[in-house]
Design a protein around this motif. Structure first.
Motif, PDB file in Angstrom:
ATOM      1  N   ALA A 117     -24.884 -13.206   8.782  1.00 19.57           N
ATOM      2  CA  ALA A 117     -25.232 -13.954   9.996  1.00 19.57           C
ATOM      3  C   ALA A 117     -26.738 -14.132   9.997  1.00 19.57           C
ATOM      4  O   ALA A 117     -27.481 -13.222   9.608  1.00 19.57           O
ATOM      5  CB  ALA A 117     -24.788 -13.206  11.256  1.00 19.57           C
ATOM      6  N   ASN A 118     -27.189 -15.294  10.413  1.00 19.38           N
ATOM      7  CA  ASN A 118     -28.623 -15.570  10.438  1.00 19.38           C
ATOM      8  C   ASN A 118     -29.268 -15.014  11.702  1.00 19.38           C
ATOM      9  O   ASN A 118     -28.603 -14.712  12.693  1.00 19.38           O
ATOM     10  CB  ASN A 118     -28.883 -17.069  10.338  1.00 19.38           C
ATOM     11  CG  ASN A 118     -28.596 -17.604   8.952  1.00 19.38           C
ATOM     12  OD1 ASN A 118     -28.723 -16.888   7.957  1.00 19.38           O
ATOM     13  ND2 ASN A 118     -28.198 -18.864   8.875  1.00 19.38           N
ATOM     14  N   GLU A 119     -30.569 -14.908  11.634  1.00 18.33           N
ATOM     15  CA  GLU A 119     -31.343 -14.344  12.739  1.00 18.33           C
ATOM     16  C   GLU A 119     -31.464 -15.317  13.909  1.00 18.33           C
ATOM     17  O   GLU A 119     -31.437 -14.912  15.072  1.00 18.33           O
ATOM     18  CB  GLU A 119     -32.731 -13.972  12.219  1.00 18.33           C
ATOM     19  CG  GLU A 119     -33.640 -13.295  13.217  1.00 18.33           C
ATOM     20  CD  GLU A 119     -34.934 -12.861  12.571  1.00 18.33           C
ATOM     21  OE1 GLU A 119     -35.709 -12.145  13.234  1.00 18.33           O
ATOM     22  OE2 GLU A 119     -35.191 -13.232  11.404  1.00 18.33           O
ATOM     23  N   ARG A 120     -31.549 -16.599  13.621  1.00 19.35           N
ATOM     24  CA  ARG A 120     -31.814 -17.605  14.642  1.00 19.35           C
ATOM     25  C   ARG A 120     -30.531 -18.253  15.153  1.00 19.35           C
ATOM     26  O   ARG A 120     -29.645 -18.594  14.370  1.00 19.35           O
ATOM     27  CB  ARG A 120     -32.753 -18.686  14.099  1.00 19.35           C
ATOM     28  CG  ARG A 120     -34.165 -18.204  13.807  1.00 19.35           C
ATOM     29  CD  ARG A 120     -34.986 -19.294  13.144  1.00 19.35           C
ATOM     30  NE  ARG A 120     -34.448 -19.614  11.814  1.00 19.35           N
ATOM     31  CZ  ARG A 120     -34.971 -20.535  11.011  1.00 19.35           C
ATOM     32  NH1 ARG A 120     -36.017 -21.232  11.409  1.00 19.35           N
ATOM     33  NH2 ARG A 120     -34.450 -20.768   9.835  1.00 19.35           N
ATOM     34  N   VAL A 121     -30.438 -18.414  16.440  1.00 14.09           N
ATOM     35  CA  VAL A 121     -29.309 -19.101  17.057  1.00 14.09           C
ATOM     36  C   VAL A 121     -29.302 -20.555  16.593  1.00 14.09           C
ATOM     37  O   VAL A 121     -30.334 -21.208  16.552  1.00 14.09           O
ATOM     38  CB  VAL A 121     -29.403 -19.033  18.598  1.00 14.09           C
ATOM     39  CG1 VAL A 121     -28.318 -19.888  19.240  1.00 14.09           C
ATOM     40  CG2 VAL A 121     -29.303 -17.592  19.071  1.00 14.09           C
ATOM     41  N   GLY A 122     -28.136 -21.056  16.236  1.00 14.38           N
ATOM     42  CA  GLY A 122     -28.009 -22.436  15.801  1.00 14.38           C
ATOM     43  C   GLY A 122     -28.228 -22.648  14.323  1.00 14.38           C
ATOM     44  O   GLY A 122     -28.012 -23.758  13.813  1.00 14.38           O
ATOM     45  N   ASP A 123     -28.661 -21.618  13.602  1.00 11.24           N
ATOM     46  CA  ASP A 123     -28.855 -21.711  12.154  1.00 11.24           C
ATOM     47  C   ASP A 123     -27.511 -21.429  11.502  1.00 11.24           C
ATOM     48  O   ASP A 123     -27.124 -20.278  11.327  1.00 11.24           O
ATOM     49  CB  ASP A 123     -29.911 -20.705  11.704  1.00 11.24           C
ATOM     50  CG  ASP A 123     -30.297 -20.890  10.249  1.00 11.24           C
ATOM     51  OD1 ASP A 123     -29.684 -21.736   9.570  1.00 11.24           O
ATOM     52  OD2 ASP A 123     -31.215 -20.184   9.782  1.00 11.24           O
ATOM     53  N   ILE A 159     -21.064 -15.909  10.001  1.00 11.84           N
ATOM     54  CA  ILE A 159     -20.893 -15.845  11.450  1.00 11.84           C
ATOM     55  C   ILE A 159     -21.738 -16.943  12.089  1.00 11.84           C
ATOM     56  O   ILE A 159     -22.923 -17.072  11.807  1.00 11.84           O
ATOM     57  CB  ILE A 159     -21.293 -14.457  11.989  1.00 11.84           C
ATOM     58  CG1 ILE A 159     -20.365 -13.394  11.404  1.00 11.84           C
ATOM     59  CG2 ILE A 159     -21.246 -14.423  13.520  1.00 11.84           C
ATOM     60  CD1 ILE A 159     -20.774 -11.975  11.699  1.00 11.84           C
ATOM     61  N   GLN A 160     -21.099 -17.765  12.923  1.00  8.74           N
ATOM     62  CA  GLN A 160     -21.747 -18.910  13.553  1.00  8.74           C
ATOM     63  C   GLN A 160     -22.032 -18.588  15.021  1.00  8.74           C
ATOM     64  O   GLN A 160     -21.137 -18.149  15.745  1.00  8.74           O
ATOM     65  CB  GLN A 160     -20.842 -20.129  13.465  1.00  8.74           C
ATOM     66  CG  GLN A 160     -20.372 -20.461  12.052  1.00  8.74           C
ATOM     67  CD  GLN A 160     -21.430 -21.184  11.243  1.00  8.74           C
ATOM     68  OE1 GLN A 160     -21.986 -22.177  11.687  1.00  8.74           O
ATOM     69  NE2 GLN A 160     -21.705 -20.696  10.053  1.00  8.74           N
ATOM     70  N   SER A 161     -23.245 -18.848  15.479  1.00  7.85           N
ATOM     71  CA  SER A 161     -23.636 -18.443  16.833  1.00  7.85           C
ATOM     72  C   SER A 161     -22.784 -19.121  17.910  1.00  7.85           C
ATOM     73  O   SER A 161     -22.347 -18.463  18.863  1.00  7.85           O
ATOM     74  CB  SER A 161     -25.120 -18.736  17.068  1.00  7.85           C
ATOM     75  OG  SER A 161     -25.411 -20.107  16.832  1.00  7.85           O
ATOM     76  N   ASP A 162     -22.521 -20.422  17.780  1.00  5.92           N
ATOM     77  CA  ASP A 162     -21.729 -21.116  18.796  1.00  5.92           C
ATOM     78  C   ASP A 162     -20.291 -20.613  18.820  1.00  5.92           C
ATOM     79  O   ASP A 162     -19.715 -20.370  19.883  1.00  5.92           O
ATOM     80  CB  ASP A 162     -21.749 -22.632  18.544  1.00  5.92           C
ATOM     81  CG  ASP A 162     -23.110 -23.244  18.820  1.00  5.92           C
ATOM     82  OD1 ASP A 162     -23.935 -22.564  19.457  1.00  5.92           O
ATOM     83  OD2 ASP A 162     -23.344 -24.393  18.395  1.00  5.92           O
ATOM     84  N   GLY A 180     -15.465 -17.287  15.592  1.00  3.33           N
ATOM     85  CA  GLY A 180     -16.762 -16.663  15.357  1.00  3.33           C
ATOM     86  C   GLY A 180     -17.362 -16.827  13.983  1.00  3.33           C
ATOM     87  O   GLY A 180     -18.517 -16.478  13.771  1.00  3.33           O
ATOM     88  N   PHE A 181     -16.605 -17.354  13.020  1.00  3.05           N
ATOM     89  CA  PHE A 181     -17.162 -17.462  11.670  1.00  3.05           C
ATOM     90  C   PHE A 181     -16.541 -18.647  10.935  1.00  3.05           C
ATOM     91  O   PHE A 181     -15.524 -19.202  11.333  1.00  3.05           O
ATOM     92  CB  PHE A 181     -16.917 -16.177  10.871  1.00  3.05           C
ATOM     93  CG  PHE A 181     -15.471 -15.945  10.531  1.00  3.05           C
ATOM     94  CD1 PHE A 181     -14.917 -16.431   9.346  1.00  3.05           C
ATOM     95  CD2 PHE A 181     -14.649 -15.236  11.390  1.00  3.05           C
ATOM     96  CE1 PHE A 181     -13.585 -16.222   9.043  1.00  3.05           C
ATOM     97  CE2 PHE A 181     -13.312 -15.015  11.086  1.00  3.05           C
ATOM     98  CZ  PHE A 181     -12.776 -15.508   9.914  1.00  3.05           C
ATOM     99  N   GLU A 182     -17.184 -19.009   9.830  1.00  5.31           N
ATOM    100  CA  GLU A 182     -16.682 -20.033   8.930  1.00  5.31           C
ATOM    101  C   GLU A 182     -16.726 -19.483   7.514  1.00  5.31           C
ATOM    102  O   GLU A 182     -17.375 -18.471   7.247  1.00  5.31           O
ATOM    103  CB  GLU A 182     -17.511 -21.320   9.042  1.00  5.31           C
ATOM    104  CG  GLU A 182     -17.383 -22.005  10.402  1.00  5.31           C
ATOM    105  CD  GLU A 182     -18.239 -23.259  10.505  1.00  5.31           C
ATOM    106  OE1 GLU A 182     -19.001 -23.518   9.553  1.00  5.31           O
ATOM    107  OE2 GLU A 182     -18.146 -23.956  11.520  1.00  5.31           O
ATOM    108  N   VAL A 183     -16.049 -20.171   6.613  1.00  3.71           N
ATOM    109  CA  VAL A 183     -15.977 -19.727   5.224  1.00  3.71           C
ATOM    110  C   VAL A 183     -16.569 -20.791   4.318  1.00  3.71           C
ATOM    111  O   VAL A 183     -16.301 -21.975   4.483  1.00  3.71           O
ATOM    112  CB  VAL A 183     -14.516 -19.442   4.815  1.00  3.71           C
ATOM    113  CG1 VAL A 183     -14.447 -18.994   3.356  1.00  3.71           C
ATOM    114  CG2 VAL A 183     -13.913 -18.385   5.720  1.00  3.71           C
ATOM    115  N   PHE A 184     -17.361 -20.359   3.367  1.00  2.00           N
ATOM    116  CA  PHE A 184     -17.977 -21.266   2.412  1.00  2.00           C
ATOM    117  C   PHE A 184     -17.514 -20.944   1.006  1.00  2.00           C
ATOM    118  O   PHE A 184     -17.273 -19.790   0.672  1.00  2.00           O
ATOM    119  CB  PHE A 184     -19.506 -21.152   2.456  1.00  2.00           C
ATOM    120  CG  PHE A 184     -20.119 -21.710   3.697  1.00  2.00           C
ATOM    121  CD1 PHE A 184     -20.699 -22.962   3.691  1.00  2.00           C
ATOM    122  CD2 PHE A 184     -20.127 -20.987   4.882  1.00  2.00           C
ATOM    123  CE1 PHE A 184     -21.279 -23.489   4.833  1.00  2.00           C
ATOM    124  CE2 PHE A 184     -20.703 -21.497   6.032  1.00  2.00           C
ATOM    125  CZ  PHE A 184     -21.288 -22.762   6.004  1.00  2.00           C
TER     126      PHE A 184
END
Length: 256
Positions: A117-123, A159-162, A180-184
């Protein structure tokens, strides 16, 4: 203190000197389906909740079964690694412990991917560090050090913030939208169809996500769920090594 992402992402792995030995049977098959256990899902979301202002990283473990053109990755557990930009020593040590843990298991587990999960919301895009770590795992999974062919077998969960916020609000749908998450994919970095991600239990995403939301929202309170990553395990000193069991985090399974 935050570590510099550019300095820590360089040379996280060197396939010429790495000594990790992996189960070579499962990584050769590219999973076409993904099954996620409730405990894996809960731990991953709890790791994000307890470190909401930091990037997080962790290991997906399980097994891949089926045929080469129709295989399923069964993610049975996750091993939380860190809540900062990872350094080479942290990653190397964590993967060595994870590999030993898998070998000692009765279920013939293996490392099947990475989550972040990234540190910044929306990233919403996986960081270069996450791809670098996954690339290192892929390279070290082959017995041939000179084999540089693409490996599409490993899973990267992001993990996606939205979507994570939707999960916390208990607005996840039955089919998993807002879980809460996506797969790449791991080679061309294209988005993997969410329809291919199912729960290993008979419960719906809506039911399980609601339970996970309750656990996450109570985290940090007295009597709330605790989860330790490898970084916290090391920070605990000699007295905290047993309590901060990052490989099992057995107390989380008791909440499900």
């Amino acid at each position: 203190n935050k570590l510099d992402i550019h300095s820590t992402s360089r040379n996280l792995f060197d396939s010429r000197t790495a000594t990790h030995k992996y189960n070579s049977s499962s990584y050769k098959m590219k999973p076409t389906k993904i099954q996620l256990s409730e405990v894996s899902y809960t731990k991953m979301m709890l790791h994000a909740t307890l470190n909401s202002r930091s990037p997080i990283h962790g290991i997906l473990i399980g097994e891949v079964s089926g045929e080469e053109t129709d295989s399923t990755a069964h993610i049975t557990d996750i091993l939380p690694v860190c809540h900062s930009h990872p350094t080479k020593p942290i990653i190397d040590m964590a993967l060595r412990f994870a590999n030993a843990y898998c070998k000692d298991s009765e279920d013939k587990l293996d490392i099947v991917g990475w989550y972040t999960a990234n540190e910044r919301v929306g990233d919403t895009n996986p960081s270069p560090v996450a791809w670098k770590v996954l690339q290192g795992i892929q390279k070290n999974k082959t017995n041939d050090e000179d084999d540089t062919s693409p490996r599409d077998s490993l899973i990267l969960m992001m993990i996606q913030s939205d979507s994570y916020e939707t999960m916390l609000k208990k607005e996840c749908t039955v089919d998993g939208s807002g879980k809460g998450f996506e797969v790449f994919k791991t080679h061309d970095k294209k988005y993997e169809d969410l329809a291919d991600v199912t729960l290993s239990s008979s419960a719906t995403w809506k039911e399980v996500a609601s339970n996970v939301s309750d656990i996450c929202l109570k985290a940090g309170e007295d009597g709330g769920a605790k989860l330790y990553d490898f970084e916290q395990h090391l920070d605990g000193g000699a007295e905290g090594l047993k309590e901060r069991d990052w490989l099992r985090n057995a107390q989380v399974a008791k909440l499900i």
